[in-house]
Write an enzyme that holds these catalytic residues in place. Structure first.
Site, short mmCIF file in Angstrom:
data_model
loop_
_atom_site.label_atom_id
_atom_site.label_comp_id
_atom_site.label_asym_id
_atom_site.label_seq_id
_atom_site.Cartn_x
_atom_site.Cartn_y
_atom_site.Cartn_z
N HIS A 91 29.09 -18.78 20.06
CA HIS A 91 29.94 -20.56 19.71
C HIS A 91 30.50 -21.53 20.96
O HIS A 91 31.19 -20.28 21.78
CB HIS A 91 30.81 -20.48 18.69
CG HIS A 91 31.99 -21.59 18.57
ND1 HIS A 91 33.48 -21.89 18.52
CD2 HIS A 91 30.77 -22.85 18.17
CE1 HIS A 91 33.70 -22.87 18.17
NE2 HIS A 91 32.04 -23.77 18.31
N HIS A 104 33.25 -28.43 26.50
CA HIS A 104 33.63 -28.00 25.51
C HIS A 104 35.73 -28.43 26.02
O HIS A 104 35.87 -27.35 26.50
CB HIS A 104 34.36 -27.00 25.16
CG HIS A 104 34.44 -26.31 23.55
ND1 HIS A 104 35.07 -25.18 23.28
CD2 HIS A 104 34.89 -27.27 22.66
CE1 HIS A 104 35.55 -25.64 22.25
NE2 HIS A 104 35.49 -26.68 21.73
#
Length: 305
Positions: free
Chosen positions: A22, A97
C-alpha cells in the site's frame, strides 16, 4: 521466479494470489518539500511549522523497503499515487503521500533493472491517484512509462487470457493500470476499472476483516483483477491522540497478526483473494503465506485429474 514454476503458469492471473504494498513508494518522503496537493488547505497552513512536517512523515510513510527490496521480498503489485510539483518548471512527476517522494522516473528505472535481471517475473503497476496534473503532465508520464519498459508492457487483453505462460510467450513483464481517461488512447494502459481496490476506511480491524469478506463475495461478477486492501486508515482523532507514535506503532504493529491470520484462511481461485496489499509488508511473513496459498490451486488441480 519468486512464486512458481511451470505448474502454475497456465492458471489465470485473476485466480492467482499476489502480494502487494500500500502506498508502495512511501519509504522515503521529503520533509523539506512543500506539502503535497493531496492535502487539505488547513494541513498546508499548519505545515509551515517544521515540527508538523516531521509528524506528517510518521503518518505518511507506510513502507520501510525500497522498490528493489520489495521486489526481492516477493511484492508484485505496486499502489502508486503521483503528482506534479506546483510552481516547478517542467513536467516532472513525483510519487506522493502527504509529502513528495522520489521522481517517478527514478522508481520506474529501479523496477526495470530488477525485471531485466529476472526476465520471468511479472508485476502490476497501479497508477490510481493523480494530483496537480493536466493532460500535458499525463502525456509526459505515459511517455516515461513507455521509455522505461518498452516491449515489456502488456497490451490490454481480456483478463481471462492473462496467464504466466501468456506473458512469457510474449516476453511481457508489466501490466500498467491507469485510472484516467487518456488510458483509452494507449494499448498498454489498462483502464482502472480492471483493478478495483475497495477501501474499508476504518481503524477497527474487525470491521476491516468483515469488509474484506463482503467485497470478496462480490468480486466474481465483475470479471476483473481484485485488490483486497488489508490496511487500517487513521482518523484525524487517531493522529491527534498518537501524534508522535506514528502509523506503524499506533495501528499496524498491533493488528498485523490478526490480518495475517485472515490471509492464512483465504483461498485463491475464481471466488478467492487475488491481490492483498498491506502497510509495512516486511513486519510479518506475508510472502511465505501467499506462496503457500497458491499451492492450494495445484492441490485442487491434482485432485480433479
Amino acid at each position: 521466479c519468486v512464486f512458481w514454476g511451470s505448474q502454475l503458469s497456465k492458471i489465470k492471473y485473476s485466480w492467482l494470489l499476489f502480494l502487494g504494498s500500500h502506498d508502495s513508494f512511501s519509504y522515503w518522503v521529503d520533509e523539506k518539500s512543500p506539502v503535497g496537493p493531496d492535502q487539505a488547505t488547513a494541513i498546508k497552513r499548519l505545515a509551515r511549522i517544521s515540527l508538523v512536517k516531521k509528524i506528517m512523515k510518521k503518518w505518511s510513510v507506510t513502507q520501510n523497503l525500497t522498490f528493489k527490496e520489495q521486489l526481492e521480498g516477493g511484492i508484485r503489485y505496486f499502489d502508486l499515487r503521483v503528482s506534479s510539483k506546483p510552481g516547478e518548471m517542467g513536467q516532472e512527476i513525483y510519487f506522493i503521500h502527504g509529502l513528495f517522494g522520489i521522481k517517478v522516473w527514478d522508481g520506474l528505472k529501479e523496477i526495470n533493472t530488477f525485471l531485466e535481471q529476472h526476465p520471468k517475473e511479472v508485476i502490476f503497476l497501479d497508477f490510481n491517484h493523480f494530483y496537480a496534473m493536466d493532460d500535458s503532465h499525463h502525456f509526459y508520464l505515459i511517455n516515461r512509462i513507455r521509455s522505461a519498459f518498452g516491449s515489456k508492457l502488456c497490451s490490454v487483453e481480456c483478463v481471462e487470457y492473462v496467464t504466466l505462460q501468456y506473458m512469457w510467450e510474449k516476453k511481457h513483464q508489466v501490466l500498467i493500470f491507469y485510472h484516467y481517461p487518456l488510458c483509452q488512447e494507449y494499448p498498454f494502459l489498462w483502464p482502472g476499472n480492471k483493478m478495483p481496490a475497495p477501501w474499508a476506511n476504518t481503524t477497527n480491524v474487525h470491521k476491516l476483516l468483515q469488509f474484506l469478506e463482503t467485497t470478496l463475495g462480490e468480486r466474481s461478477r465483475y470479471g476483473t483483477f481484485h485488490v483486497s486492501q488489508a490496511i487500517l486508515t487513521p482518523r484525524v482523532k487517531t493522529i491527534a491522540r498518537h501524534l508522535i507514535r506514528g502509523l506503524k506503532n499506533t495501528l499496524v504493529h498491533r493488528n498485523l497478526p490478526m490480518i495475517l491470520n485472515w490471509v492464512k484462511a483465504q483461498k485463491p481461485g475464481v471466488m478467492g483473494v487475488n491481490i492483498i496489499t498491506s502497510d509495512f509488508v516486511e513486519l510479518v511473513d506475508f510472502a511465505a503465506t501467499v506462496i503457500a496459498l497458491n499451492d492450494l490451486l495445484l492441490e485442487e488441480d491434482e485432485s480433479a485429474t
